[in-house]
Design an enzyme around this catalytic site. Sequence first.
Site, short mmCIF file in Angstrom:
data_model
loop_
_atom_site.label_atom_id
_atom_site.label_comp_id
_atom_site.label_asym_id
_atom_site.label_seq_id
_atom_site.Cartn_x
_atom_site.Cartn_y
_atom_site.Cartn_z
N LYS A 1 0.84 -1.20 0.00
CA LYS A 1 0.00 0.00 0.00
C LYS A 1 0.88 1.25 0.00
O LYS A 1 2.09 1.18 0.23
CB LYS A 1 -0.91 -0.04 1.23
CG LYS A 1 -1.88 -1.24 1.24
CD LYS A 1 -2.79 -1.21 2.45
CE LYS A 1 -3.77 -2.39 2.42
NZ LYS A 1 -4.74 -2.35 3.53
N TYR B 1 -12.47 -3.29 -3.40
CA TYR B 1 -13.00 -3.25 -2.04
C TYR B 1 -14.52 -3.32 -2.02
O TYR B 1 -15.14 -2.79 -1.10
CB TYR B 1 -12.51 -1.98 -1.34
CG TYR B 1 -11.04 -2.04 -0.95
CD1 TYR B 1 -10.56 -3.03 -0.09
CD2 TYR B 1 -10.13 -1.09 -1.41
CE1 TYR B 1 -9.22 -3.09 0.27
CE2 TYR B 1 -8.78 -1.14 -1.04
CZ TYR B 1 -8.34 -2.14 -0.21
OH TYR B 1 -7.02 -2.20 0.17
N ASN C 1 -1.89 -0.13 7.09
CA ASN C 1 -1.36 -1.43 7.52
C ASN C 1 -0.48 -2.08 6.46
O ASN C 1 -0.31 -3.29 6.41
CB ASN C 1 -2.50 -2.36 7.99
CG ASN C 1 -3.49 -2.66 6.91
OD1 ASN C 1 -3.33 -2.24 5.77
ND2 ASN C 1 -4.52 -3.40 7.23
N HIS D 1 -1.74 -5.51 1.46
CA HIS D 1 -2.98 -6.27 1.29
C HIS D 1 -2.63 -7.68 0.84
O HIS D 1 -1.73 -7.85 0.01
CB HIS D 1 -3.87 -5.62 0.22
CG HIS D 1 -5.01 -6.50 -0.20
ND1 HIS D 1 -6.25 -6.44 0.40
CD2 HIS D 1 -5.08 -7.49 -1.12
CE1 HIS D 1 -7.03 -7.37 -0.15
NE2 HIS D 1 -6.35 -8.02 -1.08
N GLU E 1 -8.88 -10.41 -7.81
CA GLU E 1 -7.97 -9.28 -7.58
C GLU E 1 -6.84 -9.25 -8.61
O GLU E 1 -6.47 -8.19 -9.12
CB GLU E 1 -7.42 -9.35 -6.16
CG GLU E 1 -8.48 -9.08 -5.10
CD GLU E 1 -8.06 -9.40 -3.68
OE1 GLU E 1 -8.85 -9.14 -2.76
OE2 GLU E 1 -6.94 -9.92 -3.48
P1 CMP Z 1 -7.19 -4.93 4.42
O1 CMP Z 1 -7.61 -5.93 5.43
O2 CMP Z 1 -6.08 -5.18 3.50
O3 CMP Z 1 -8.46 -4.53 3.52
C1 CMP Z 1 -9.44 -3.64 4.01
C2 CMP Z 1 -8.74 -2.42 4.53
O4 CMP Z 1 -9.57 -1.44 5.06
C3 CMP Z 1 -7.86 -2.82 5.71
O5 CMP Z 1 -6.79 -3.59 5.23
C4 CMP Z 1 -7.50 -1.48 6.27
O6 CMP Z 1 -6.47 -0.86 5.50
C5 CMP Z 1 -8.79 -0.73 6.02
N1 CMP Z 1 -9.60 -0.65 7.23
C6 CMP Z 1 -10.14 -1.66 7.93
N2 CMP Z 1 -10.84 -1.19 8.97
C7 CMP Z 1 -10.72 0.15 8.92
C8 CMP Z 1 -11.23 1.22 9.72
N3 CMP Z 1 -12.01 0.98 10.78
N4 CMP Z 1 -10.91 2.47 9.38
C9 CMP Z 1 -10.14 2.70 8.30
N5 CMP Z 1 -9.63 1.73 7.48
C10 CMP Z 1 -9.92 0.49 7.80
#
Ligand code: CMP
Length: 155
Positions: free
Chosen positions: A11, A51, A114, A117, A128
């Site tokens: 990311k 998403y 984070n 992905h 994807e």
């Molecule tokens: P990922 O699990 O890769 O895919 C969905 C993404 O949404 C997740 O990583 C985070 O980057 C983002 N995400 C999940 N929960 C939240 C949240 N509460 N607020 C903002 N971003 C979120």
Amino acid sequence: MAFTRTAVLVKPDGLQRGLIGEIISRFERKGLKLVALKMVNMTDEMLSEWYAEHKDKSFFGDLKSFMGSLPIVAMAWEGIDVVPVVRKLVGTTLGREAEAGSIRGDFGMSQQYNLIHASSSESDAEREIAIVFEKDEVLGYNSALDGVVYADYER
Ligand code: CMP
């Protein structure tokens, strides 16, 4: 046993943090095979498709603008049971709770930022990979490692 594929995105925060090499290195050292790699500016349309399961969540807009703010590094990796293997190497969503030794556990503190992905199922992986790669950009090949990483009976 079947060789399958998974999609990985580093990311925008992973790019900014200079973690591309570290992340690729971890997957290589595990014994996974890189079959596609490129930098992509994800469009709003690509992100809405990527998403789709989060479209009703409060963070959907923020997530899309963050993911579209800078290029991401897209990859496809191949291996036996590669979807759960990569998810284990990546760690749980919230960086500050992710297991030490995982990518998020070692490098992240955030939920949104984070770093990476990883596909959550084989069907998601196929969907994807098709969003970011043309068919001819995913390159199967015989790796010299195939016979060292796996025993004959596993392949
Ligand atoms: P990922 O699990 O890769 O895919 C969905 C993404 O949404 C997740 O990583 C985070 O980057 C983002 N995400 C999940 N929960 C939240 C949240 N509460 N607020 C903002 N971003 C979120």
